[in-house]
Design a protein around this motif. Structure first.
Motif, mmCIF file in Angstrom:
data_model
loop_
_atom_site.group_PDB
_atom_site.id
_atom_site.type_symbol
_atom_site.label_atom_id
_atom_site.label_comp_id
_atom_site.label_asym_id
_atom_site.label_seq_id
_atom_site.Cartn_x
_atom_site.Cartn_y
_atom_site.Cartn_z
ATOM 1 N N LEU A 27 0.825 -1.199 0.000
ATOM 2 C CA LEU A 27 0.000 0.000 0.000
ATOM 3 C C LEU A 27 0.863 1.254 0.000
ATOM 4 C CD1 LEU A 27 -2.728 1.430 0.123
ATOM 5 C CD2 LEU A 27 -2.586 1.298 2.625
ATOM 6 N N ALA A 28 1.963 1.225 0.762
ATOM 7 C CA ALA A 28 2.859 2.389 0.805
ATOM 8 C C ALA A 28 3.355 2.734 -0.589
ATOM 9 C CB ALA A 28 4.034 2.108 1.739
ATOM 10 N N LEU A 29 3.744 1.737 -1.355
ATOM 11 C CA LEU A 29 4.220 1.992 -2.722
ATOM 12 C C LEU A 29 3.083 2.512 -3.598
ATOM 13 C CD1 LEU A 29 6.419 1.968 -4.831
ATOM 14 C CD2 LEU A 29 5.942 -0.464 -5.244
ATOM 15 N N ALA A 30 1.890 1.936 -3.444
ATOM 16 C CA ALA A 30 0.745 2.422 -4.222
ATOM 17 C C ALA A 30 0.480 3.892 -3.927
ATOM 18 C CB ALA A 30 -0.490 1.576 -3.902
ATOM 19 N N LEU A 31 0.532 4.272 -2.662
ATOM 20 C CA LEU A 31 0.324 5.679 -2.292
ATOM 21 C C LEU A 31 1.406 6.563 -2.896
ATOM 22 C CD1 LEU A 31 -0.686 5.251 1.463
ATOM 23 C CD2 LEU A 31 -2.199 5.878 -0.417
ATOM 24 N N GLN A 32 2.644 6.100 -2.810
ATOM 25 C CA GLN A 32 3.749 6.888 -3.372
ATOM 26 C C GLN A 32 3.586 7.091 -4.874
ATOM 27 O OE1 GLN A 32 6.939 4.434 -1.879
ATOM 28 N NE2 GLN A 32 7.391 5.831 -0.189
ATOM 29 N N LYS A 33 3.175 6.041 -5.579
ATOM 30 C CA LYS A 33 2.972 6.159 -7.027
ATOM 31 C C LYS A 33 1.817 7.097 -7.367
ATOM 32 C CE LYS A 33 4.935 1.741 -8.556
ATOM 33 N NZ LYS A 33 4.650 0.417 -9.191
ATOM 34 N N MET A 34 0.870 7.222 -6.437
ATOM 35 C CA MET A 34 -0.251 8.132 -6.664
ATOM 36 C C MET A 34 0.099 9.577 -6.313
ATOM 37 S SD MET A 34 -3.686 6.027 -5.564
ATOM 38 C CE MET A 34 -3.053 5.254 -4.084
ATOM 39 N N GLY A 35 1.301 9.783 -5.786
ATOM 40 C CA GLY A 35 1.733 11.148 -5.499
ATOM 41 C C GLY A 35 1.809 11.528 -4.050
ATOM 42 N N VAL A 36 1.590 10.579 -3.147
ATOM 43 C CA VAL A 36 1.669 10.890 -1.712
ATOM 44 C C VAL A 36 3.126 11.061 -1.319
ATOM 45 C CG1 VAL A 36 1.219 10.035 0.616
ATOM 46 C CG2 VAL A 36 -0.483 9.685 -1.202
ATOM 47 N N LYS A 37 3.421 12.177 -0.657
ATOM 48 C CA LYS A 37 4.796 12.516 -0.265
ATOM 49 C C LYS A 37 4.905 12.557 1.256
ATOM 50 C CE LYS A 37 4.583 16.449 -2.319
ATOM 51 N NZ LYS A 37 3.147 16.308 -2.698
ATOM 52 N N LYS A 38 6.142 12.616 1.708
ATOM 53 C CA LYS A 38 6.397 12.697 3.142
ATOM 54 C C LYS A 38 5.663 13.904 3.741
ATOM 55 C CE LYS A 38 10.020 13.251 6.633
ATOM 56 N NZ LYS A 38 11.470 13.354 6.914
ATOM 57 N N GLY B 202 0.581 1.335 6.292
ATOM 58 C CA GLY B 202 1.014 1.674 4.941
ATOM 59 C C GLY B 202 1.197 3.169 4.763
ATOM 60 N N THR B 203 0.292 3.945 5.329
ATOM 61 C CA THR B 203 0.411 5.409 5.281
ATOM 62 C C THR B 203 1.717 5.869 5.916
ATOM 63 O OG1 THR B 203 -1.988 5.779 5.272
ATOM 64 C CG2 THR B 203 -0.616 7.549 6.154
ATOM 65 N N LEU B 204 2.045 5.303 7.067
ATOM 66 C CA LEU B 204 3.255 5.721 7.782
ATOM 67 C C LEU B 204 4.520 5.248 7.065
ATOM 68 C CD1 LEU B 204 2.169 5.136 11.491
ATOM 69 C CD2 LEU B 204 1.932 7.170 10.083
ATOM 70 N N ILE B 205 4.486 4.060 6.477
ATOM 71 C CA ILE B 205 5.645 3.571 5.713
ATOM 72 C C ILE B 205 5.924 4.495 4.532
ATOM 73 C CG2 ILE B 205 6.499 1.673 4.278
ATOM 74 C CD1 ILE B 205 4.841 -0.215 6.129
ATOM 75 N N ALA B 206 4.869 5.053 3.943
ATOM 76 C CA ALA B 206 5.028 5.988 2.830
ATOM 77 C C ALA B 206 5.547 7.351 3.284
ATOM 78 C CB ALA B 206 3.698 6.158 2.105
#
Length: 553
Positions: free
Chosen positions: A48-59, A79-83
């Motif tokens: 999920l972390a990778l999916a969020l990152q690919k969708m544009g979620v940043k630190k 997953g949110t926190l890993i991202a």
């Protein structure tokens, strides 16, 4: 009890990673017959972390999570926190307007929610900053054949929600997780950075986001584990009925379970008492964090005698005062489960005090401060009061929030520098006895002042609850031209029980000074409760005042 405490510098993803490495095959999540191991949970959270990152979620981005207690919640949170993002716990009970307020205030550009909640988002989608939505379904977490039967049942009952995935910004949660490898892009996050925005009304009733760091949340888990010295690593089974979107459920139900390698038995609806009873019996749950209304509902449910609850060893009751009669009955029906009262507040991650789980307990008290917690009872002059005297409870320690999200003025009135520490002013009136046990007298805001006398609702509610016909009770203050305020009781009776207003008042007059006894009694089928099952005194007071035509006090 342990007093020395040094918190670790772990982040929450590191906490899950360690447990998954230690006991990869142990069941982390049990959900209505479906089992998820710690290894699978760690894998899915990283996907999920990778999916969020690919969708544009940043630190540092905020991700709102609007889910009940289901496997997707735990995956979404970690997953949110890993991202590298910050989770924003969002109540599934929110109506569209409340959801809009929180999404706007938090600046959440990502929303993870259950399919049945999607229509509420659609009402406000043009007015919120959300750019992407992940939609989860309960059926995706169920084992076969429940996974097939659930949609059929929901359609038959008219509760099924169709989500249009033609919009590129709306994606199925399950597909987003399954389509990614468990290899998120590395993000450096230190333990003193924010992990969670937890919204609370605080003492004003105006929603504010308490900024809780990884260090705050980890510290409170480690404090709780140190207090519960008989916890068995990688053996406990936690009945997770308290919602994870509430900070008490998140810390004691979810994160403490991850820390200790416990299995979480997820209950999506704690108001379904038959489901709660069935899950205790089937799972042989050993730990049961809860709230007084939940224990009280179990005590009085007609089916309770048909279930074996003897596996439960320890329960910490939080969120609201635990009345003596509730505790006595619950211990009785579970053959001695160790139900103890604790205390906390959102701004403290949340637990600050607990009665000893092993050792001497004092009914009616919130117990002793956890390891690493300093506590004072402070008078109006800002100085500590004497033993047994009433003052405001102040607490300090590694679990205290950074402050309120983008609200410096409110932060300044809640966090105070004094005596060489940063103190959290709780707004609760308390006493401390000569042995160091604390008692919450009541909230400052709930204090009833009648004829110059201070009346604390909890004391009145103890008297009301001791009446054999009363199931639930609350005491509130109503405007009174002569006394300033007068005590009004709101009660729900046990099924089949009967009582009159005069009988309830007479019963209370036997136990309380005349000025404390209710002058009026209102009967309801059920008392209104928050998402965490806390009785909403302020709503009851508002309703009663409006009916009387009085101005809010």
């Amino acid at each position: 009890m342990p007093r020395d405490f040094r918190p670790s510098d772990l982040t929450l993803p590191e906490l899950l990673e360690r447990t998954a490495a230690r006991v990869p095959g142990r069941t982390a999540l049990s959900f209505l017959g479906a089992q998820t191991s710690y290894a699978a949970l760690w894998r899915d959270a990283r996907r999920l972390a990778l999916a969020l990152q690919k969708m544009g979620v940043k630190k540092g981005d905020r991700v709102a999570i609007m889910l009940p207690n289901c496997p997707q919640f735990v995956t979404a949170f970690y997953g949110t926190l890993i991202a590298g993002a910050v989770a924003v716990n969002t109540s599934p009970l929110y109506v569209a307007h409340e959801l809009e307020q929180q999404l706007v205030d938090s600046g959440s550009e990502t929303l993870i929610l259950l399919d049945s909640f999607y229509p509420r988002y659609e009402e406000i989608r043009q007015r919120v900053p959300v750019k992407r939505v992940l939609v989860a379904g309960i059926q995706e977490a169920l084992p076969f054949p429940k996974s097939v039967l659930y949609p059929l049942k929901a359609r038959r009952e008219g509760t099924w929600t169709e989500v249009d995935y033609g919009d590129a910004a709306v994606l199925p949660f399950a597909a987003a997780v399954a389509s990614q490898p468990p290899e998120p892009r590395p993000v450096t996050v230190s333990s003193d950075e924010p992990a969670l925005l937890q919204y609370t009304g605080g003492t004003t009733g105006v929603p504010k986001g308490a900024v809780l760091t990884h260090a705050n949340l980890i510290a409170n888990c480690e404090q709780s584990r140190a207090w519960m010295s008989d916890l068995r690593p990688d053996q406990e089974i936690t009945l997770a009925a308290i919602p994870f979107f509430h900070v008490y459920g998140m810390t004691v139900g979810m994160n403490l379970s991850v820390l200790t390698g416990a299995t979480m038995v997820l209950v999506p609806n704690a108001r379904d008492i038959r489901m709660v009873l069935g899950q205790i019996q089937t799972s042989r749950a050993t730990l049961f964090p809860g709230v007084p209304t939940l224990y009280n509902a179990i005590n009085n449910h007609p089916d309770t005698p048909n279930y074996d609850l003897s596996s439960v060893r320890a329960c910490i009751s939080g969120s609201a005062p635990l009345l003596h009669e509730t505790a006595r009955r619950f211990r009785e029906i579970t053959n001695g489960a160790n139900l103890v009262e604790g205390y906390g507040l959102t701004e403290a991650s949340p637990v600050t005090h607990v009665n000893p789980v092993q050792g001497e307990q004092e009914d009616g008290s919130i117990g002793l401060p956890l390891p690493g917690v300093d506590a004072l009872v402070v008078g109006e002059d800002g100085q500590p009061v004497g033993t047994g005297e009433v003052g405001e409870l102040w607490v300090a320690g590694p679990m205290v929030m950074q402050g309120y999200w983008q609200k410096p003025a409110e932060t300044a009135t809640t966090l105070k520098e004094a005596f060489g520490r940063t103190w959290l002013l709780t707004g609760d009136m308390a006493t401390m006895d000569e042995r160091g046990y604390f008692r919450i007298v009541d909230r400052k805001k709930d204090l009833i002042i009648a004829g110059g006398h201070n009346i604390y609702p909890r004391e009145v509610e103890e008297a009301l609850m001791s009446h054999p016909a009363v199931l639930e009770a609350a005491a509130v203050g109503l405007p009174d031209a002569y006394r300033g305020e007068t005590v009004h009781a709101v009660v729900a009776l046990k099924p089949g029980a009967q009582a009159t207003e005069a009988e309830i008042i007479a019963h209370c007059r036997q136990l309380l000074s005349s000025y404390k006894a209710p002058r009026s009694v209102e009967f309801r089928d059920e008392l209104p409760k928050s998402a965490a099952m806390k009785i909403l005194r302020r709503e009851l007071a508002k309703d009663a005042r409006e009916r009387r035509g009085g101005a809010a006090g």
